[in-house]
Design an enzyme around this catalytic site. Structure first.
Site, PDB file in Angstrom:
ATOM      1  N   HIS A 123      49.684  42.297  28.778  1.00  0.00           N
ATOM      2  CA  HIS A 123      49.569  43.644  29.357  1.00  0.00           C
ATOM      3  C   HIS A 123      50.575  43.742  30.506  1.00  0.00           C
ATOM      4  O   HIS A 123      50.894  42.725  31.136  1.00  0.00           O
ATOM      5  CB  HIS A 123      48.135  43.771  29.901  1.00  0.00           C
ATOM      6  N   ASP A 143      44.177  35.996  32.152  1.00  0.00           N
ATOM      7  CA  ASP A 143      43.819  37.407  32.238  1.00  0.00           C
ATOM      8  C   ASP A 143      42.668  37.618  31.253  1.00  0.00           C
ATOM      9  O   ASP A 143      42.882  37.670  30.034  1.00  0.00           O
ATOM     10  CB  ASP A 143      45.048  38.252  31.873  1.00  0.00           C
ATOM     11  N   GLN A 181      40.023  41.581  28.751  1.00  0.00           N
ATOM     12  CA  GLN A 181      39.417  41.948  27.460  1.00  0.00           C
ATOM     13  C   GLN A 181      38.344  40.959  27.034  1.00  0.00           C
ATOM     14  O   GLN A 181      37.495  41.290  26.215  1.00  0.00           O
ATOM     15  CB  GLN A 181      40.499  42.022  26.368  1.00  0.00           C
ATOM     16  N   LYS A 229      35.470  47.329  32.022  1.00  0.00           N
ATOM     17  CA  LYS A 229      35.528  46.986  30.592  1.00  0.00           C
ATOM     18  C   LYS A 229      34.263  46.235  30.178  1.00  0.00           C
ATOM     19  O   LYS A 229      34.132  45.767  29.062  1.00  0.00           O
ATOM     20  CB  LYS A 229      36.763  46.130  30.309  1.00  0.00           C
ATOM     21  N   CYS A 238      50.058  49.798  27.298  1.00  0.00           N
ATOM     22  CA  CYS A 238      50.600  49.004  28.430  1.00  0.00           C
ATOM     23  C   CYS A 238      51.116  47.647  27.967  1.00  0.00           C
ATOM     24  O   CYS A 238      50.976  46.648  28.695  1.00  0.00           O
ATOM     25  CB  CYS A 238      49.568  48.823  29.547  1.00  0.00           C
TER      26      CYS A 238
HETATM   27  N1  PLP Z   1      44.951  42.923  31.164  1.00  0.00           N
HETATM   28  C1  PLP Z   1      44.493  43.346  29.985  1.00  0.00           C
HETATM   29  C2  PLP Z   1      44.528  42.429  28.800  1.00  0.00           C
HETATM   30  C3  PLP Z   1      43.987  44.643  29.867  1.00  0.00           C
HETATM   31  O1  PLP Z   1      43.524  45.083  28.704  1.00  0.00           O
HETATM   32  C4  PLP Z   1      43.973  45.485  31.005  1.00  0.00           C
HETATM   33  C5  PLP Z   1      43.514  46.868  30.916  1.00  0.00           C
HETATM   34  O2  PLP Z   1      43.601  47.494  29.890  1.00  0.00           O
HETATM   35  C6  PLP Z   1      44.441  44.963  32.220  1.00  0.00           C
HETATM   36  C7  PLP Z   1      44.922  43.680  32.259  1.00  0.00           C
HETATM   37  C8  PLP Z   1      44.436  45.778  33.467  1.00  0.00           C
HETATM   38  O3  PLP Z   1      43.123  46.015  33.867  1.00  0.00           O
HETATM   39  P1  PLP Z   1      42.783  47.038  35.052  1.00  0.00           P
HETATM   40  O4  PLP Z   1      43.484  48.312  34.703  1.00  0.00           O
HETATM   41  O5  PLP Z   1      41.305  47.147  35.011  1.00  0.00           O
HETATM   42  O6  PLP Z   1      43.302  46.443  36.295  1.00  0.00           O
END
Ligand code: PLP
Length: 412
Positions: A129, A206, A209, A232, A370
């Protein structure tokens, strides 16, 4: 709506805890399949938020009056809950942030400032992401380090042999997602972390998900950092977690300066608070943090194993049905997948598909999610993504597949 499933979970009872699902959109019952972007909020979480604002609202850690003590206690209860939820060695290793993005930026800035040197390499995967790419680009630029990308195959699986080849004595950090938000790939993070450690590298996972779907145990994973987001996980927006190993967090400089993160301030110099407070400058989203505890309770009461088994059932059911949609092109067919289906339909632009489904009350995500570098690798602009949560049903998948089939038949 009738709910059929082989799970031991009572899906109708679960749905009753999400009043938002019980509405019509464009004259049709809402079908919410955009859970990878943000899941709906459990009623117990909403109730906790309302209670905070109606009964307990006060700033934390500073006041000695009753309301301040009450909200401080509840705020710290969430930290304890996260500590148990992800099995950190101690609660002080839990930093409460705004979300995964802020957690990763915190590490990239603070750890990066202290530990990244010119010539160092940061390994990230092709699946990341933007929030696990851009902070590292900024950190690499500041330090004179560089980024190396771990390649994936055509199914969306990380190529482990290529990862091993990229590891060297220059590798300072390996930062990968646990589950890809765009393709649903479940990455072999335990193996990735073990290889990184063998090579002397620091690791960041990270888990944005992963947290709602799989049981996370940071000690079993043996990672140095892990980031996740409450929104999430059936929790409120504006709350996230950074787990960090004590020795690293203690060695890292503060990320932001302000109230709460200090011990003593004078114009001659400032001393910093202990972890975790050193990294929690300013007034946080107190009510949302307090309510986040109830989201973790909700998940643990259902049990990650039950959630995963049911979501797999939904995934397999949907995969079989979608094969019958004319022109259906699945994007991402990794060996192990979470309940995320990215796809295209021949001759229909993803945005048009998203809009045509919305007309039928079905919420899906369209675009690059993203993950533009991943879309570049796949040589597409974007996909349509349907992602399932524990409150979704096979009946909703039937309606979705039928709607998709009708649209696809018009264009193919
Ligand atoms: N990393 C992953 C794999 C994501 O799916 C997301 C959000 O869609 C993020 C990071 C970023 O999360 P946040 O927008 O809650 O900071």
């Amino acid at each position: 709506m009738a709910v059929s499933a082989t799970t031991s979970l009572d899906i109708q009872k679960i749905r009753d805890q999400f009043p938002v699902l019980d509405q019509e959109v464009n004259g049709k019952p809402l079908i919410y399949f955009d859970n990878a972007a943000s899941s709906q909020t459990a009623k117990s979480v909403v109730d906790a938020l309302v209670k905070f604002y109606e009964k307990d609202h006060a700033n934390i850690h500073r006041g000695i009056h009753t309301l301040a003590e009450r909200s401080t206690k509840d705020f710290e209860a969430t930290r304890e809950r996260v500590h148990k939820f992800i099995n950190s060695a101690e609660a002080d290793e839990i930093i409460l942030t705004k979300g995964t993005t802020e957690s990763i930026n915190l590490v990239a800035h603070s750890w990066g400032t202290k530990f990244l040197k010119e010539g160092d390499e940061i390994l990230i995967s092709q699946l990341e992401h933007h929030s696990n790419i851009v902070p590292w680009q900024l950190a690499a630029e500041r330090a004179g380090a560089s980024i190396k990308v771990i390649p994936i195959d055509e199914h969306g699986d990380i190529i482990m042999d290529e990862f091993k080849k990229l590891l060297s004595n220059k590798t300072k950090l390996v930062a990968v997602n646990y589950i890809s938000n765009s393709l649903g790939t479940i990455n072999p993070v335990k193996e990735i972390i073990a290889l990184a450690i063998e090579n002397g590298a620091t690791t960041l996972i990270d888990a944005a998900q992963a947290a709602p779907h799989v049981k996370i145990d940071v000690q079993a994973l043996n990672c140095d950092f892990l980031a996740l987001s409450s929104h999430k996980m059936y929790g409120p927006t504006g709350v996230g977690v950074l787990y960090g190993r004590r020795d690293l967090l203690e060695a890292m400089p503060p990320y932001q300066g302000g109230g709460e993160m200090i011990k003593d301030v004078s114009f001659n110099g400032t001393t910093y608070n202990d972890i975790p407070y050193k990294f929690e400058a300013g007034t946080p989203n107190i009510g949302e943090v307090i309510a986040f505890k109830y989201a973790m309770d909700f998940i643990d009461e259902l049990g990650h194993e039950n959630i995963q088994a049911y979501e797999n059932e939904l995934l397999e059911y949907a995969n079989a049905k979608l094969e019958l949609v004319p022109g259906f092109i699945p994007i991402g067919t990794a060996k192990k997948k979470a309940s995320v289906i990215s796809f295209l339909v021949k001759n229909v632009h993803p945005y048009d598909l998203g809009q045509l489904l919305d007309v039928k009350g079905i919420a899906v995500r369209t675009g690059h999610h993203c993950t533009q570098p991943l879309m570049d690798f796949l040589e597409i602009d974007g996909t349509v993504r349907a992602s399932f949560a524990v409150y979704n049903t096979k009946e909703e998948i039937d309606t979705f597949c039928e709607a998709l089939k009708n649209i696809a038949e018009r264009f193919n």
